[in-house]
Design a protein around this motif. Sequence first.
Motif, mmCIF file in Angstrom:
data_model
loop_
_atom_site.group_PDB
_atom_site.id
_atom_site.type_symbol
_atom_site.label_atom_id
_atom_site.label_comp_id
_atom_site.label_asym_id
_atom_site.label_seq_id
_atom_site.Cartn_x
_atom_site.Cartn_y
_atom_site.Cartn_z
ATOM 1 N N THR A 147 48.542 51.012 -20.462
ATOM 2 C CA THR A 147 48.602 49.592 -20.826
ATOM 3 C C THR A 147 49.659 49.351 -21.899
ATOM 4 O O THR A 147 50.373 48.341 -21.859
ATOM 5 N N LYS A 148 49.771 50.281 -22.836
ATOM 6 C CA LYS A 148 50.806 50.161 -23.867
ATOM 7 C C LYS A 148 52.197 50.166 -23.242
ATOM 8 O O LYS A 148 53.076 49.385 -23.641
ATOM 9 N N LEU A 149 52.399 51.028 -22.248
ATOM 10 C CA LEU A 149 53.687 51.060 -21.548
ATOM 11 C C LEU A 149 53.939 49.752 -20.804
ATOM 12 O O LEU A 149 55.075 49.274 -20.727
ATOM 13 N N ASP A 150 52.874 49.183 -20.263
ATOM 14 C CA ASP A 150 52.984 47.984 -19.438
ATOM 15 C C ASP A 150 53.180 46.716 -20.268
ATOM 16 O O ASP A 150 53.683 45.714 -19.755
ATOM 17 N N SER A 151 52.802 46.770 -21.532
ATOM 18 C CA SER A 151 52.829 45.562 -22.366
ATOM 19 C C SER A 151 54.207 44.916 -22.496
ATOM 20 O O SER A 151 54.334 43.707 -22.310
ATOM 21 N N PRO A 152 55.267 45.681 -22.806
ATOM 22 C CA PRO A 152 56.560 45.018 -23.012
ATOM 23 C C PRO A 152 57.288 44.631 -21.732
ATOM 24 O O PRO A 152 58.191 43.793 -21.766
ATOM 25 N N ILE A 153 56.910 45.227 -20.584
ATOM 26 C CA ILE A 153 57.680 44.963 -19.366
ATOM 27 C C ILE A 153 56.830 44.493 -18.191
ATOM 28 O O ILE A 153 57.352 44.248 -17.100
ATOM 29 N N GLY A 154 55.526 44.370 -18.400
ATOM 30 C CA GLY A 154 54.649 43.966 -17.297
ATOM 31 C C GLY A 154 53.566 43.020 -17.771
ATOM 32 O O GLY A 154 53.772 42.228 -18.685
ATOM 33 N N ALA A 158 63.166 59.606 -16.427
ATOM 34 C CA ALA A 158 64.448 58.958 -16.127
ATOM 35 C C ALA A 158 64.334 57.440 -16.098
ATOM 36 O O ALA A 158 65.329 56.743 -16.319
ATOM 37 N N THR A 159 63.133 56.924 -15.850
ATOM 38 C CA THR A 159 62.994 55.462 -15.783
ATOM 39 C C THR A 159 63.228 54.794 -17.140
ATOM 40 O O THR A 159 63.541 53.608 -17.194
ATOM 41 N N THR A 160 63.088 55.551 -18.212
ATOM 42 C CA THR A 160 63.238 54.968 -19.552
ATOM 43 C C THR A 160 64.604 54.321 -19.734
ATOM 44 O O THR A 160 64.719 53.242 -20.342
ATOM 45 N N ASP A 161 65.634 54.954 -19.202
ATOM 46 C CA ASP A 161 66.997 54.454 -19.403
ATOM 47 C C ASP A 161 67.483 53.562 -18.264
ATOM 48 O O ASP A 161 68.657 53.176 -18.248
ATOM 49 N N MET A 162 66.610 53.238 -17.332
ATOM 50 C CA MET A 162 67.004 52.419 -16.194
ATOM 51 C C MET A 162 66.840 50.925 -16.486
ATOM 52 O O MET A 162 65.986 50.527 -17.267
ATOM 53 N N VAL A 163 67.643 50.132 -15.810
ATOM 54 C CA VAL A 163 67.440 48.688 -15.763
ATOM 55 C C VAL A 163 66.534 48.405 -14.571
ATOM 56 O O VAL A 163 66.824 48.819 -13.448
ATOM 57 N N ALA A 164 65.427 47.714 -14.800
ATOM 58 C CA ALA A 164 64.479 47.430 -13.722
ATOM 59 C C ALA A 164 65.093 46.495 -12.685
ATOM 60 O O ALA A 164 65.685 45.476 -13.027
ATOM 61 N N ARG A 165 64.920 46.866 -11.417
ATOM 62 C CA ARG A 165 65.431 46.031 -10.332
ATOM 63 C C ARG A 165 64.327 45.487 -9.441
ATOM 64 O O ARG A 165 64.589 44.717 -8.525
ATOM 65 N N LYS A 166 63.091 45.885 -9.715
ATOM 66 C CA LYS A 166 61.953 45.414 -8.927
ATOM 67 C C LYS A 166 60.801 45.073 -9.863
ATOM 68 O O LYS A 166 60.688 45.592 -10.965
ATOM 69 N N GLY A 167 59.921 44.215 -9.395
ATOM 70 C CA GLY A 167 58.719 43.894 -10.139
ATOM 71 C C GLY A 167 58.964 42.977 -11.326
ATOM 72 O O GLY A 167 60.074 42.488 -11.555
ATOM 73 N N ARG A 168 57.909 42.775 -12.083
ATOM 74 C CA ARG A 168 57.970 41.878 -13.225
ATOM 75 C C ARG A 168 59.012 42.323 -14.247
ATOM 76 O O ARG A 168 59.674 41.496 -14.882
ATOM 77 N N THR A 196 59.589 53.150 -20.583
ATOM 78 C CA THR A 196 59.210 53.990 -19.445
ATOM 79 C C THR A 196 58.318 53.205 -18.499
ATOM 80 O O THR A 196 57.411 52.492 -18.937
ATOM 81 N N ASP A 197 58.572 53.337 -17.214
ATOM 82 C CA ASP A 197 57.808 52.572 -16.232
ATOM 83 C C ASP A 197 56.361 53.061 -16.154
ATOM 84 O O ASP A 197 56.117 54.257 -15.962
ATOM 85 N N PRO A 198 55.385 52.165 -16.292
ATOM 86 C CA PRO A 198 53.982 52.591 -16.242
ATOM 87 C C PRO A 198 53.549 53.088 -14.868
ATOM 88 O O PRO A 198 52.736 54.015 -14.765
ATOM 89 N N GLY A 199 54.074 52.497 -13.804
ATOM 90 C CA GLY A 199 53.722 52.957 -12.466
ATOM 91 C C GLY A 199 54.224 54.363 -12.196
ATOM 92 O O GLY A 199 53.526 55.183 -11.586
ATOM 93 N N ALA A 200 55.435 54.663 -12.639
ATOM 94 C CA ALA A 200 55.965 56.015 -12.501
ATOM 95 C C ALA A 200 55.136 57.001 -13.309
ATOM 96 O O ALA A 200 54.962 58.164 -12.919
#
Length: 204
Positions: free
Chosen positions: A26-33, A163-173, A185-189
Amino acid sequence: MITTALVSAWIARFGEIIEDRADYLTKLDSPIGDADHGANMLRGMTAAVPAAENAPTIDAQLKAVGMAMLSKVGGTSGPLYGTLFLKAAMTLGQRAEVAPSEFAAALRTGADALAFRGKAEPGDKTMVDALAPAVAALESHVAEDFAAAAEAAHRAADEGRAATTDMVARKGRASYLGERSVGHTDPGATSATYLFQALAEVSR
């Protein structure tokens, strides 16, 4: 051989890890989801663990997990995890044990269906970034030794997660944030990595 006992242990261990790490997810999801990935996954696994334990065949176990995730997990994670397990189940007959190569092939079918449903590919900053390399590693090593293959899958998933930490999100919220998604870092990953962590641990 992969048995119903092993699958039950796998799902049970995944549930334990999710319970232990729900707040972190949930902490991972807070800033990006939506700040609910941990709670959603915990709700899903609370239903999935007994469902898998009580199913008589491996395909029934995977189907039970998929249905639990679909019915209990909110957001996009429920349909995606549901697709993973349901499509994997469809490739297996009603058997209490299957060959490791068949199990790996079932996970490949499920992972491909998940990626198709989510319209995601590696590099999009989603759970596919952990799931795709994990399944590829499992397939590559499964003919040698399943325990080693599961360990390789976990390592590959963890590398994909990191690796998701340094990525620009292209899908989802998270994609709405654009460059601001970098550094998270992506929470789903991450939860997908826990799935393969659990498999590696129970296969030793």
